[in-house]
Design a protein around this motif. Sequence first.
Motif, short mmCIF file in Angstrom:
data_model
loop_
_atom_site.label_atom_id
_atom_site.label_comp_id
_atom_site.label_asym_id
_atom_site.label_seq_id
_atom_site.Cartn_x
_atom_site.Cartn_y
_atom_site.Cartn_z
N PHE A 172 39.36 8.95 6.92
CA PHE A 172 40.29 9.59 6.00
C PHE A 172 41.39 10.37 6.73
CE2 PHE A 172 36.17 9.22 4.03
CZ PHE A 172 36.44 8.80 2.73
N GLN A 173 42.46 10.62 6.00
CA GLN A 173 43.54 11.43 6.56
C GLN A 173 43.06 12.82 6.94
OE1 GLN A 173 46.89 11.64 3.92
NE2 GLN A 173 47.97 13.13 5.16
N GLN A 174 42.22 13.44 6.07
CA GLN A 174 41.76 14.82 6.31
C GLN A 174 40.41 14.87 7.01
OE1 GLN A 174 43.66 17.27 6.01
NE2 GLN A 174 45.30 16.45 4.75
N PHE A 175 40.03 13.81 7.71
CA PHE A 175 38.77 13.70 8.49
C PHE A 175 37.52 13.76 7.60
CE2 PHE A 175 41.33 16.95 11.08
CZ PHE A 175 42.32 16.04 11.36
N GLY A 232 42.36 15.98 16.70
CA GLY A 232 42.16 14.65 17.28
C GLY A 232 40.69 14.37 17.55
N GLN A 233 40.00 15.39 18.05
CA GLN A 233 38.56 15.21 18.31
C GLN A 233 37.80 15.01 17.00
OE1 GLN A 233 38.01 18.87 20.44
NE2 GLN A 233 37.93 17.84 22.43
N GLN A 234 38.19 15.77 15.96
CA GLN A 234 37.51 15.62 14.67
C GLN A 234 37.68 14.21 14.13
OE1 GLN A 234 37.73 18.66 11.62
NE2 GLN A 234 38.56 20.12 13.08
N GLN A 235 38.90 13.67 14.26
CA GLN A 235 39.13 12.34 13.73
C GLN A 235 38.34 11.31 14.52
OE1 GLN A 235 39.49 11.06 11.09
NE2 GLN A 235 41.66 10.87 10.58
N ILE A 263 33.57 -4.03 8.35
CA ILE A 263 34.99 -3.79 8.08
C ILE A 263 35.26 -2.30 8.26
CG2 ILE A 263 36.83 -3.92 6.34
CD1 ILE A 263 34.97 -5.93 4.85
N MET A 264 36.42 -1.94 8.81
CA MET A 264 36.80 -0.53 8.88
C MET A 264 38.09 -0.33 8.11
SD MET A 264 34.85 1.67 10.60
CE MET A 264 35.83 2.89 11.44
N LEU A 265 38.10 0.70 7.25
CA LEU A 265 39.31 1.06 6.51
C LEU A 265 39.84 2.37 7.09
CD1 LEU A 265 37.95 0.53 2.86
CD2 LEU A 265 39.09 -1.15 4.32
N PHE A 266 41.13 2.42 7.36
CA PHE A 266 41.75 3.65 7.83
C PHE A 266 42.81 4.07 6.83
CE2 PHE A 266 40.00 1.84 11.67
CZ PHE A 266 39.60 2.93 12.42
N ASP A 267 42.66 5.29 6.27
CA ASP A 267 43.63 5.77 5.29
C ASP A 267 44.49 6.86 5.93
OD1 ASP A 267 45.06 6.47 3.10
OD2 ASP A 267 43.36 7.17 1.90
N GLU A 268 45.62 6.46 6.47
CA GLU A 268 46.53 7.37 7.18
C GLU A 268 45.79 8.27 8.17
OE1 GLU A 268 49.87 8.87 5.34
OE2 GLU A 268 49.64 7.79 3.45
N PRO A 269 45.13 7.67 9.15
CA PRO A 269 44.24 8.44 10.03
C PRO A 269 44.96 9.44 10.94
CG PRO A 269 44.49 6.22 10.85
CD PRO A 269 45.14 6.24 9.51
N THR A 270 46.26 9.27 11.15
CA THR A 270 46.93 10.18 12.09
C THR A 270 47.92 11.10 11.41
OG1 THR A 270 48.58 8.47 12.52
CG2 THR A 270 46.73 8.60 14.05
N ALA A 312 47.60 13.73 9.60
CA ALA A 312 47.34 15.18 9.59
C ALA A 312 47.25 15.74 11.00
CB ALA A 312 46.04 15.46 8.83
N LEU A 313 47.64 14.93 12.00
CA LEU A 313 47.44 15.35 13.39
C LEU A 313 48.73 15.82 14.05
CD1 LEU A 313 45.11 12.48 14.60
CD2 LEU A 313 44.47 14.82 14.07
N ASP A 314 48.58 16.75 15.00
CA ASP A 314 49.72 17.14 15.82
C ASP A 314 50.10 15.96 16.71
OD1 ASP A 314 49.72 19.62 14.76
OD2 ASP A 314 48.43 20.49 16.31
N PRO A 315 51.39 15.86 17.07
CA PRO A 315 51.86 14.68 17.82
C PRO A 315 51.03 14.39 19.07
CG PRO A 315 53.71 16.02 17.16
CD PRO A 315 52.48 16.76 16.73
N GLU A 316 50.63 15.45 19.81
CA GLU A 316 49.95 15.15 21.07
C GLU A 316 48.52 14.65 20.86
OE1 GLU A 316 50.65 18.16 19.98
OE2 GLU A 316 49.23 19.68 20.70
#
Lengths: 399, 251
Positions: free
Chosen positions: B92-95, B149-152, B166-173, B175-179
Amino acid sequence: MAAIDTVDMRPPQLAAGPLAWLRKNLFSTWYNILLTFLAVWLLYALLKPAIQWGTTEARWGVIEANLTLFMVGLYPRDQIGRVWLTIFILAALIGLSWGVWKNAARGFALIALSAGAAFAIIALLFRWNVWDEWLLAEAILLITSLVGRYLPRSSLILTFAWFLYFPLIFLLIGGTKYIATLPPVGMGLWGGLLLTLLLTIVGNFGALPLGILLALGRRSKLPIIRYFSIGYIEVIRGVPLVTILYTAAILLPLFLPIDVRPDLVIRAMIGFILFEAAYQAENVRGGLQAIDRGQYEAAHALGLNGAQTTLLIILPQALRAVIPALFNSFISLFKDTSLVAIIGLFDILRISRSILAQTDWLGTHREVFLFAFLIYWLFNLAFTYGSRRMEEALGVGKR
Amino acid sequence: MTETNNTQEIIICRDVHKWFDHFHVLKGISLTVQKGEVVVIFGPSGSGKSTFIRCLNRLEEHQKGQIIVDGIELGNDIRNVEKIRQEVGMVFQQFNLFPHLTVIQNITLAPAWVKRVTKAQSHELAMQLLKRVGIPEQADKYPAQLSGGQQQRVAIARALAMQPRIMLFDEPTSALDPEMIKEVLDVMIELAKSGMTIVAVTHEMGFARAVANRMIFFDKGEIVEQGPPAQIFNDPQNDRTKLFLSQILHH
């Protein structure tokens, strides 16, 4: 690029210690000094008569003479060893919990330990013959806490033992005709602090599971369950506790068959459980509402079913979030147990009033009620401290 | 039920519709995903792409049409739904990590309770997965003690612990800071290269370019255009695709 000087700075040294505190808060300016002296004089003027009364006029003998009555009411004096036994088992359970659950139970263990020590010292000072019992309880608590360290942390046996403790209290204190060494003691004789604590603990711990079910029911998708829960909660919350106690004491027997007529104490306990469940339900519901929808989604996405999601993911978080509210209700109920006097039970407050009728101790209202006040207040202080420590220990991972 | 098992089609959607009250979010989505395929879905916000991916494990219910995942049709039968959810991992987007459990407990929970794997086995698998996502040393911490990043990455390990097909990714990055985006994308790229079937809603065009077999552009509840990344980036056919790509690539 301008060079930035990054010398590591230490936080400024602030004056500390009681003297610095005094100077800063009480004697910083001339009017502060004046106000400080004024306040001290006022306190002295107000407290002087109280202290004078407490040290000279007051007849504290009334407490000493009636201590057993305060503690256990009319419980047969030759059977009091059974009450001690429940205290020893409690000490063992607290000790084990301290060893196994560490920080979560530490607050309560420390309180039990210091309370036991205080009782032992007081008993020694006044030459009451109960000091050795209190020392034994202390020893049991300490030894079992050491034993607990070597038990696995996730031990379900301990939780189970706590659950078993409540029926055990009834067996030990109430007795049974089947065990010769535990002759039955009618509940009409249970009284004093013993009764107050039993009502509080049974009322609260009986209400919590019911409250959790009602809270879940109120959020259920099934209309029958939802409307039943809402109806129950709103009816009970809309009625004073006194009414519920009267209902339990007087009306309940009318609905039950003649041969099923639970004792008045049991009826009062049922009344407290039914009453408290409605409030605990609303506390728990508050916690459930604080849980993010993402938690349900993550659990479902992993294939957990509804029951697993509720038990493993949602409830642990919801209950942790409402520990303060749960203990708030706990304390409320502790004080509300004094209402059982109106249905004829002898809790600690009613015992206090009955002591005033003793011809030897006429006119000792102040001593007796101060003592009752002190007991209520000290217990609540202990509950508050223990619950705060528990809250801190279980708050890991939050924030 | 065995309709698809012989073929390579692992997700089949036929004319899927969904409404939120009167708002028509999905307007007849038809799509098949092959086993081992990496599909990137992108499009403006509100286009229904998240809703669509959440229909694939029935976090949202579709109201018309047919969704068949790994040979099982998604419907009101809760057993089918639970079976599908065991086969389909989601990030998920929010982990959405479980904050009251440690990292290792987060990962071992579902295998232990859903698949009834023994403690030792689930623990070993969890440690393998933590090594795979590069944070075995965080096993006993709580989620709140980790960076985003570690949480995700823990969330990815948690989903993989059910050994999904199957893996689904819903906007996985998002909510993350660029680095921290790169460390998550690296894990996803490694996963894609290992042959996992992936459907990802993301605007990380670098990821799409590197590993996607197919890109799908969603707008206003419809599939506007789809094709291999080279074609979508270099020669988009539809004006809306062109406009959207120019907006996200030129800043």
